[in-house]
Scaffold this motif. Structure first.
Motif: not given
Lengths: 172, 75
Positions: A101, A103, A105, A108, B9, B38-40, B65-66
Motif C-alpha cells: 500500500e 504510495k 502522495k 493537492k 484525490m 487514492d486513500h486506501s 492505487g486509485e
C-alpha cells in the motif's frame, strides 16, 4: 496465502491493536525507563536545525527551566527520541510495503498545503505547552497513573469535537 | 436521477468520509455520488459507513492505487 492476507493486508481488530500497543509500551518503559514519547524528538530535531545554522537553542529558557529529557552525552540529534521516531517511521514503512500500500502522495493544492502547515504548527505549539502529544501526554500518561493524562484526554476530545465541527462547516 | 462527482484525490481520513456525508445531505434519494480517491482507508471506512446508512455502494480500482466509489442514496 490466506495467512498473509490476514496478517499483512487486512486491518487488525482495534482490540488487538490496543492490547499490542499497551504491551509494547510496557516493554519499552521497563527496558529503557521511559514510556513512548514522540514530539519531544521533533522539538530536538528542530533545535538541531537551528544549531546547524549557528544558533544556540540549548541555552534557551525552555530547556533550562524544565527537565529536557536528554541525558548527559546526548545531543539534539543523537538521543533516545530520534531512535524511537526513526524506528516508528521504518516500522510503518515496512507494514505499508508488506500490504503493498506504499504510495507517494501529491499535494493537492495550495489550500491543502496552507492548512496542513497551519495544522502542523498548531499541533507542534500545543505539544510544547502540554509537554507531549496524544502519545506522550495521553497514551503513556494514563497507564503511569498520572492525572495529567486524564486532563489532556478530556480536552483533546473537546478540541477534536470542535475541530471536526469547524472542519465540516467551514473548510470542506 | 442525478450524478454528483467529488474529488477526494490526495486527501486522507477523515476528509473523504466527511465530504461524502456533506454531499449526500444535499442530494435526493436515487441520486448517485461518485468519489475519486487514492486513500486506501476510504475503501474501508466510506464503504462501511455507507452500508451502515443503508445506501447502495460499490467501488472499482480505476488505476493502481486509485479508486472510484459509487454511492446510491437510498434514504
Amino acid at each position: 496465502m490466506q495467512i498473509y492476507q490476514k496478517l499483512f493486508k487486512k486491518p487488525w481488530p482495534y482490540l488487538m491493536g490496543g492490547a499490542l500497543l499497551a504491551i509494547l509500551n510496557i516493554i519499552l518503559f521497563a527496558s529503557t525507563g521511559e514510556p513512548w514519547k514522540i514530539t519531544s524528538g521533533f522539538l530536538y530535531w528542530g533545535a538541531a536545525i537551528l544549531e546547524f545554522f549557528g544558533m544556540d537553542p540549548g541555552k534557551w529558557y525552555y530547556f533550562s527551566v524544565y527537565n529536557n529529557g536528554l541525558d548527559s552525552g546526548e545531543t539534539f540529534l543523537n538521543n533516545y527520541y530520534s531512535v524511537i521516531n526513526l524506528a516508528v517511521i521504518m516500522g510503518a514503512l515496512i507494514a505499508a510495503l508488506l500490504a503493498s500500500e506504499f504510495k507517494w502522495k501529491k499535494i493537492k493544492n495550495k489550500r491543502q498545503l496552507f492548512f496542513g502547515l497551519l495544522g502542523g504548527i498548531l499541533m507542534g505549539y500545543g505539544t510544547r505547552l502540554s509537554f507531549g502529544c496524544n502519545i506522550g501526554s495521553y497514551f503513556s500518561a494514563i497507564p503511569s497513573f498520572s492525572l495529567h493524562g486524564w486532563v489532556f484526554g478530556i480536552f483533546m476530545f473537546i478540541g477534536a469535537w470542535i475541530g471536526s465541527k469547524v472542519l465540516f462547516r467551514y473548510l470542506l | 436521477m442525478k450524478e454528483v462527482r467529488i474529488d477526494c484525490m490526495y486527501e486522507t481520513c477523515p476528509i473523504p468520509l466527511l465530504k461524502a456525508l456533506k454531499e449526500l445531505k444535499k442530494m435526493e434519494i436515487g441520486d448517485i455520488l461518485i468519489m475519486e480517491t487514492d486513500h486506501s482507508c476510504s475503501i474501508t471506512n466510506v464503504i462501511d459507513w455507507a452500508k451502515k446508512q443503508g445506501h447502495n455502494v460499490d467501488y472499482v480500482e480505476i488505476s493502481e492505487g486509485e479508486w472510484e466509489i459509487y454511492i446510491e442514496k437510498m434514504r
